[in-house]
Design a protein around this motif. Sequence first.
Motif, short mmCIF file in Angstrom:
data_model
loop_
_atom_site.label_atom_id
_atom_site.label_comp_id
_atom_site.label_asym_id
_atom_site.label_seq_id
_atom_site.Cartn_x
_atom_site.Cartn_y
_atom_site.Cartn_z
N LYS A 141 0.83 -1.21 0.00
CA LYS A 141 0.00 0.00 0.00
C LYS A 141 0.87 1.26 0.00
CE LYS A 141 -4.21 -1.77 2.17
NZ LYS A 141 -5.04 -1.73 3.39
N LEU A 142 1.96 1.23 0.75
CA LEU A 142 2.84 2.40 0.84
C LEU A 142 3.68 2.61 -0.42
CD1 LEU A 142 4.15 2.09 4.51
CD2 LEU A 142 2.67 3.90 3.61
N PHE A 143 4.21 1.52 -0.97
CA PHE A 143 5.24 1.65 -2.00
C PHE A 143 4.91 1.02 -3.35
CE2 PHE A 143 7.43 1.08 2.19
CZ PHE A 143 7.73 2.41 2.40
N GLY A 144 3.86 0.23 -3.41
CA GLY A 144 3.57 -0.56 -4.60
C GLY A 144 3.28 0.23 -5.85
N SER A 145 2.84 1.47 -5.71
CA SER A 145 2.53 2.26 -6.90
C SER A 145 3.76 2.93 -7.50
CB SER A 145 1.47 3.31 -6.57
OG SER A 145 1.96 4.21 -5.59
N ASP A 146 4.89 2.86 -6.82
CA ASP A 146 6.15 3.42 -7.31
C ASP A 146 6.99 2.29 -7.89
OD1 ASP A 146 9.24 3.94 -6.33
OD2 ASP A 146 8.30 5.73 -7.19
N ALA A 147 7.31 2.35 -9.17
CA ALA A 147 8.00 1.25 -9.85
C ALA A 147 9.34 0.90 -9.18
CB ALA A 147 8.22 1.60 -11.32
N LYS A 148 10.12 1.88 -8.80
CA LYS A 148 11.42 1.61 -8.16
C LYS A 148 11.23 0.94 -6.80
CE LYS A 148 15.84 1.95 -7.09
NZ LYS A 148 16.30 0.67 -6.59
N ALA A 149 10.27 1.45 -6.03
CA ALA A 149 10.02 0.86 -4.72
C ALA A 149 9.49 -0.57 -4.86
CB ALA A 149 9.04 1.72 -3.93
N LEU A 150 8.63 -0.80 -5.85
CA LEU A 150 8.11 -2.15 -6.09
C LEU A 150 9.25 -3.09 -6.48
CD1 LEU A 150 5.68 -4.05 -6.27
CD2 LEU A 150 5.38 -3.28 -8.64
N TYR A 151 10.16 -2.60 -7.30
CA TYR A 151 11.34 -3.38 -7.68
C TYR A 151 12.15 -3.74 -6.43
CZ TYR A 151 15.90 -4.59 -9.59
OH TYR A 151 17.08 -5.23 -9.87
N ASP A 152 12.35 -2.77 -5.54
CA ASP A 152 13.10 -3.02 -4.30
C ASP A 152 12.40 -4.06 -3.42
OD1 ASP A 152 15.06 -1.22 -5.09
OD2 ASP A 152 14.30 0.42 -3.84
N LEU A 153 11.08 -3.96 -3.30
CA LEU A 153 10.33 -4.95 -2.54
C LEU A 153 10.47 -6.34 -3.16
CD1 LEU A 153 6.96 -3.09 -1.75
CD2 LEU A 153 8.78 -3.68 -0.12
N ASP A 154 10.41 -6.39 -4.47
CA ASP A 154 10.54 -7.66 -5.17
C ASP A 154 11.92 -8.27 -4.92
OD1 ASP A 154 9.19 -9.54 -6.99
OD2 ASP A 154 10.82 -9.03 -8.36
N GLN A 155 12.95 -7.44 -4.96
CA GLN A 155 14.31 -7.92 -4.70
C GLN A 155 14.46 -8.41 -3.26
OE1 GLN A 155 16.83 -8.26 -7.19
NE2 GLN A 155 14.88 -8.02 -8.23
N GLU A 156 13.84 -7.71 -2.34
CA GLU A 156 13.88 -8.13 -0.93
C GLU A 156 13.21 -9.50 -0.78
OE1 GLU A 156 11.66 -6.68 3.10
OE2 GLU A 156 12.66 -5.11 1.92
N ASN A 157 12.08 -9.70 -1.43
CA ASN A 157 11.37 -10.98 -1.35
C ASN A 157 12.14 -12.09 -2.06
OD1 ASN A 157 9.25 -10.01 0.20
ND2 ASN A 157 8.11 -9.35 -1.60
#
Length: 171
Positions: A141-157
């Motif tokens: 909800k906080l970061f998913g709409s930002d492509a770079k932040a979503l990429y970072d979350l994906d890398q973390e997972n």
Amino acid sequence: MDKKVYELLNDQINKEFYSAYLYLSFADYYEEEGLSGFANWYEIQAQEERDHALILRNYLHENGCKVKLGAIAQPDLEFTSHLGPLEAALEHEKYITSTINDIYDAAMEAKDWRTMKFLDWFISEQQEEEDNADTMVTRMKLFGSDAKALYDLDQENAARVYVVPSPLANA
């Protein structure tokens, strides 16, 4: 073992296998969306849920009970956003917590102290599962709409690794 406690434990095996199927379907969704890190997260979740079923199965065998495996329902959820599986996972974990609590209540009513002690691990595990699921929802909800932040979350997972649960590792 008390009949009701036995039936609830045996049924929980099926619920845990269904959870594994459900999380594999989430992994498939994310893989198809190009988010292989989120897919990795849910592939590992599926392994953990399968392990939970095996822990329950082992417990029934250790107590001289026959395990009766039931059919596993096909997950039928469809998603239109990256948030969808995360919210579904949180709701599912809350449901699983409620079923573990129901088993604990039945064991308490039957004065089955051994099963209550056995379930302590699951109670702690469910607290962790709900917290992780809630964190995933919050971050999306906080970061998913930002492509770079979503990429970072994906890398973390993607960095998550499977760890054998202690009841299986110590078996």
